[in-house]
Design a protein around this motif. Structure first.
Motif, PDB file in Angstrom:
ATOM      1  N   ALA A  13      -4.646   6.189  -8.173  1.00  0.00           N
ATOM      2  CA  ALA A  13      -4.622   6.585  -9.587  1.00  0.00           C
ATOM      3  C   ALA A  13      -5.613   7.711  -9.822  1.00  0.00           C
ATOM      4  O   ALA A  13      -5.318   8.706 -10.511  1.00  0.00           O
ATOM      5  N   GLY A  14      -6.796   7.570  -9.236  1.00  0.00           N
ATOM      6  CA  GLY A  14      -7.806   8.610  -9.388  1.00  0.00           C
ATOM      7  C   GLY A  14      -7.404   9.915  -8.760  1.00  0.00           C
ATOM      8  O   GLY A  14      -7.625  10.996  -9.320  1.00  0.00           O
ATOM      9  N   GLN A  15      -6.785   9.851  -7.582  1.00  0.00           N
ATOM     10  CA  GLN A  15      -6.374  11.069  -6.877  1.00  0.00           C
ATOM     11  C   GLN A  15      -5.186  11.746  -7.548  1.00  0.00           C
ATOM     12  O   GLN A  15      -4.964  12.935  -7.349  1.00  0.00           O
ATOM     13  N   SER A  16      -4.426  10.992  -8.319  1.00  0.00           N
ATOM     14  CA  SER A  16      -3.170  11.520  -8.860  1.00  0.00           C
ATOM     15  C   SER A  16      -3.241  11.866 -10.340  1.00  0.00           C
ATOM     16  O   SER A  16      -2.216  12.090 -10.978  1.00  0.00           O
ATOM     17  N   GLY A  17      -4.441  11.886 -10.888  1.00  0.00           N
ATOM     18  CA  GLY A  17      -4.587  12.388 -12.249  1.00  0.00           C
ATOM     19  C   GLY A  17      -4.421  11.371 -13.346  1.00  0.00           C
ATOM     20  O   GLY A  17      -4.007  11.718 -14.460  1.00  0.00           O
ATOM     21  N   ALA A  18      -4.728  10.112 -13.090  1.00  0.00           N
ATOM     22  CA  ALA A  18      -4.657   9.095 -14.158  1.00  0.00           C
ATOM     23  C   ALA A  18      -5.613   9.477 -15.289  1.00  0.00           C
ATOM     24  O   ALA A  18      -6.638  10.130 -15.069  1.00  0.00           O
ATOM     25  N   ASP A  19      -5.279   9.070 -16.499  1.00  0.00           N
ATOM     26  CA  ASP A  19      -6.079   9.381 -17.684  1.00  0.00           C
ATOM     27  C   ASP A  19      -7.517   8.890 -17.478  1.00  0.00           C
ATOM     28  O   ASP A  19      -7.771   7.693 -17.315  1.00  0.00           O
ATOM     29  N   ALA A  49       4.398  10.376  -7.900  1.00  0.00           N
ATOM     30  CA  ALA A  49       5.255  10.743  -9.029  1.00  0.00           C
ATOM     31  C   ALA A  49       4.463  11.485 -10.108  1.00  0.00           C
ATOM     32  O   ALA A  49       5.017  12.301 -10.845  1.00  0.00           O
ATOM     33  N   HIS A  50       3.169  11.192 -10.214  1.00  0.00           N
ATOM     34  CA  HIS A  50       2.286  11.869 -11.182  1.00  0.00           C
ATOM     35  C   HIS A  50       2.796  11.744 -12.622  1.00  0.00           C
ATOM     36  O   HIS A  50       2.601  12.656 -13.423  1.00  0.00           O
ATOM     37  N   THR A  51       3.459  10.655 -12.929  1.00  0.00           N
ATOM     38  CA  THR A  51       3.932  10.449 -14.300  1.00  0.00           C
ATOM     39  C   THR A  51       2.981   9.502 -15.017  1.00  0.00           C
ATOM     40  O   THR A  51       2.287   8.690 -14.391  1.00  0.00           O
ATOM     41  N   GLY A  75       0.811  -1.218   0.000  1.00  0.00           N
ATOM     42  CA  GLY A  75       0.000   0.000   0.000  1.00  0.00           C
ATOM     43  C   GLY A  75       0.838   1.260   0.000  1.00  0.00           C
ATOM     44  O   GLY A  75       0.533   2.232  -0.698  1.00  0.00           O
ATOM     45  N   SER A  76       1.917   1.245   0.778  1.00  0.00           N
ATOM     46  CA  SER A  76       2.783   2.437   0.825  1.00  0.00           C
ATOM     47  C   SER A  76       3.524   2.632  -0.502  1.00  0.00           C
ATOM     48  O   SER A  76       3.767   3.774  -0.924  1.00  0.00           O
ATOM     49  N   ILE A  77       3.859   1.543  -1.171  1.00  0.00           N
ATOM     50  CA  ILE A  77       4.520   1.657  -2.481  1.00  0.00           C
ATOM     51  C   ILE A  77       3.544   2.236  -3.509  1.00  0.00           C
ATOM     52  O   ILE A  77       3.909   3.102  -4.315  1.00  0.00           O
ATOM     53  N   ILE A  78       2.322   1.771  -3.478  1.00  0.00           N
ATOM     54  CA  ILE A  78       1.303   2.313  -4.384  1.00  0.00           C
ATOM     55  C   ILE A  78       1.172   3.822  -4.188  1.00  0.00           C
ATOM     56  O   ILE A  78       1.146   4.597  -5.147  1.00  0.00           O
ATOM     57  N   GLN A  79       1.100   4.214  -2.944  1.00  0.00           N
ATOM     58  CA  GLN A  79       0.975   5.645  -2.645  1.00  0.00           C
ATOM     59  C   GLN A  79       2.200   6.416  -3.120  1.00  0.00           C
ATOM     60  O   GLN A  79       2.087   7.500  -3.711  1.00  0.00           O
ATOM     61  N   ALA A  80       3.390   5.881  -2.879  1.00  0.00           N
ATOM     62  CA  ALA A  80       4.626   6.557  -3.297  1.00  0.00           C
ATOM     63  C   ALA A  80       4.684   6.680  -4.819  1.00  0.00           C
ATOM     64  O   ALA A  80       5.090   7.728  -5.354  1.00  0.00           O
ATOM     65  N   ARG A 125      -0.027   4.336 -15.478  1.00  0.00           N
ATOM     66  CA  ARG A 125      -0.280   3.077 -16.194  1.00  0.00           C
ATOM     67  C   ARG A 125      -0.030   1.878 -15.289  1.00  0.00           C
ATOM     68  O   ARG A 125      -0.768   0.895 -15.317  1.00  0.00           O
ATOM     69  N   TRP A 126       1.032   1.967 -14.497  1.00  0.00           N
ATOM     70  CA  TRP A 126       1.358   0.868 -13.575  1.00  0.00           C
ATOM     71  C   TRP A 126       0.242   0.668 -12.563  1.00  0.00           C
ATOM     72  O   TRP A 126      -0.156  -0.477 -12.288  1.00  0.00           O
ATOM     73  N   LEU A 127      -0.312   1.751 -12.043  1.00  0.00           N
ATOM     74  CA  LEU A 127      -1.402   1.640 -11.070  1.00  0.00           C
ATOM     75  C   LEU A 127      -2.641   1.011 -11.709  1.00  0.00           C
ATOM     76  O   LEU A 127      -3.311   0.162 -11.098  1.00  0.00           O
TER      77      LEU A 127
END
Length: 510
Positions: A429-435, A399-401, A390-395, A406-408
């Motif tokens: 992904a939703g919070q960080s601006g995924a397409d 990055a917002h790249t 979970g912490s890795i997902i958040q980290a 895509r990885w998420l």
């Protein structure tokens, strides 16, 4: 105060959750936010109450945010450079002699001071002593006059404040505030020293030196001693550090608080001697709290010696609190050795999950190049611990790249992962601006996987894009799953999109 940019970044994550009142207005209460993971420190959300519908979101790891807030709170990093936060606001005690001729004047002065009208309060307390020198209130009135003048802070006011304290000493030695006045005098002299008063600086230095000469456990009030120590903030390192060294060498349990404050003052000085003092305390002080303070401030030193010491402390620490301070301190450095140390802690299965999530969280705040992202992805693939994952997902989300997004999304597709991990990936992904187009396509791809689709509905509800509202309306009208339609309608009800009101009315009138 040194820059604490990482702290600001960590605290800035809270609004990024986008679960504030503006996003859920009209919902009523959101007490079931426990389903979002570790939100114990987000007290501001508690007022939003309870909402059973959020239970369907399932557990999502927000431990990094929680860790950031807890770390900042435990470390006490947000405080003034003069440690003024140690001193509480003074309100004069309640009137106690209604028959005293100065009683009404004391009440007026007390009200002015409570209202922080310090000029008026100083004037009234001075008038009280002038008109009624035999009053029961007179001795304490001199202290409160001095305190009010201290709050005003000009050199003239400070001189008058000292004069008021001296008169109390000479004429009212039995005043109930006489000990408080001693402490206040030291604080006033510290402020005078800051303004360039050489005589005041000498007095402050002399009082501070006495701390180093004390034997055993002194009986003096701690506030008096801390005020004397505070005065060293105004002295240059050459004058202050020998005194601070003496204080730090007094390692009895009764001087622990004094040593903690001394560590802070050392951290504000520059040079090798200050670094050496912090290193010595971090390694050898008998108090775990004092060692932790020194470790914390070593992160602000930015020297190879400090980084090497922090690396060693982190490698050998068995206590999670000490390790947490070392991790945070390492995160403040841009040294390659700090980066390597954080990676080792994050990957070390002998360390606790809590410590590893801290390392991952702080690593993710400042390390976002391709190599860093690869390290986190590989660590995720090796780990079986949901908290670590979970912490890795958040980290990664921070990055917002496009690569991270895509990885998420790929994690959300991966049926070999736990449902909690997949939902967590979608949340971030939703919070960080995924397409959004990719997420909308994923909803249809996940048909039959109700929990994932439900999570996507929540993700759409948190996006302000027109296409997200369109998708929610589409789900509300045409999805074959009745429960998913209800969820979409519920979240549409929280939207401020002007089209939604007509849509819901049309839906009712069908």
């Amino acid at each position: 105060m040194r820059k604490l940019s990482t702290i600001v970044v960590a605290l800035a994550l809270i609004p990024a959750l986008r679960l504030g009142a503006q996003d859920v207005s009209g919902v009523g209460a959101l007490g079931s936010l426990g389903s979002l993971g570790s939100l114990g420190s987000l007290g501001s959300l508690g007022s939003l109450g309870s909402l059973a519908s959020l239970a369907s979101l399932g557990p999502m790891t927000l431990s990094g945010v929680d860790i950031a807030i807890q770390t900042v709170g435990r470390m006490g990093l947000i405080r003034g450079a003069d440690m003024s936060s140690h001193y509480e606001r003074v309100i004069p005690r309640a009137p106690w002699n209604a028959q005293d001729p100065a009683d009404s004047l004391y009440r007026l002065a007390r009200r002015a001071m409570a209202d922080e009208n310090y000029r008026r309060a100083a004037q009234l307390f001075g008038e009280l002593v002038s008109r009624f020198p035999e009053s029961d209130y007179a001795g304490d009135a001199l202290y409160y006059r001095a305190y009010s003048l201290f709050q005003l802070g000009s050199q003239h006011d400070l001189r008058d404040a000292i004069a008021a304290i001296e008169r109390q000493v000479n004429d009212y030695s039995d005043a109930s505030t006489r000990d408080d006045a001693k402490t206040l005098r030291t604080r006033i002299e510290s402020l005078q020293a800051r303004h360039g008063d050489a005589k005041a600086a000498e007095k402050v230095a002399a009082k501070a030196k006495e701390l180093g000469y004390e034997k055993g456990c002194p009986n003096d009030d701690d506030d008096m001693r801390l005020a004397a120590l505070q005065g060293l903030m105004q002295m240059d390192a050459e004058q202050a550090l020998p005194i601070l060294r003496q204080v730090l060498e007094k390692r009895g349990s009764c001087t622990e608080s004094l040593r903690k404050h001394a560590v802070f003052i050392v951290s504000q000085k520059h040079g090798d001697e200050a670094t050496s003092l912090l290193l010595d305390v971090a390694r050898a002080d008998p108090s775990e709290e004092v060692r932790a303070e020194a470790i914390q401030w070593l992160g602000q030193v930015h020297s190879p010696r400090a980084v090497a010491a922090l690396d060693s402390i982190a490698a050998n620490a068995t206590d999670d609190d000490i390790l947490g301070k070392a991790i945070f301190a390492l995160s403040q450095s841009r040294d390659e050795r700090s980066d390597a140390a954080l990676r080792r802690i994050a990957a070390d299965e002998r360390k606790s999950s809590h410590a590893r999530t801290q390392a991952i969280f702080w690593f993710g705040q400042t390390h976002r190049d391709a190599e860093d992202m690869r390290f986190l992805r590989e660590l995720f693939s090796r780990s079986q611990d949901d908290e670590i994952r979970g912490s890795i997902i958040q980290a990664m989300a921070q990055a917002h790249t496009s690569e991270a997004m895509r990885w998420l999304v790929d994690l959300a597709r991966d049926k070999s992962l736990s449902i909690e991990a997949r939902k967590n990936a979608l949340f971030w992904a939703g919070q960080s601006g995924a397409d959004l187009r990719q997420l909308i396509g994923l909803y249809d791809e996940m048909k039959g996987q109700t929990e994932i689709q439900n999570q996507l509905i929540f993700v759409f509800s948190q996006r302000r894009d027109r296409d997200a509202i369109d998708k929610l309306m589409d789900i509300a009208t045409s999805d074959t799953d009745r429960d998913l339609r209800k969820q979409a309608i519920f979240w549409l009800g929280q939207s401020h999109d002007p089209r939604v009101q007509k849509f819901l009315l049309d839906l009712i009138n069908r």
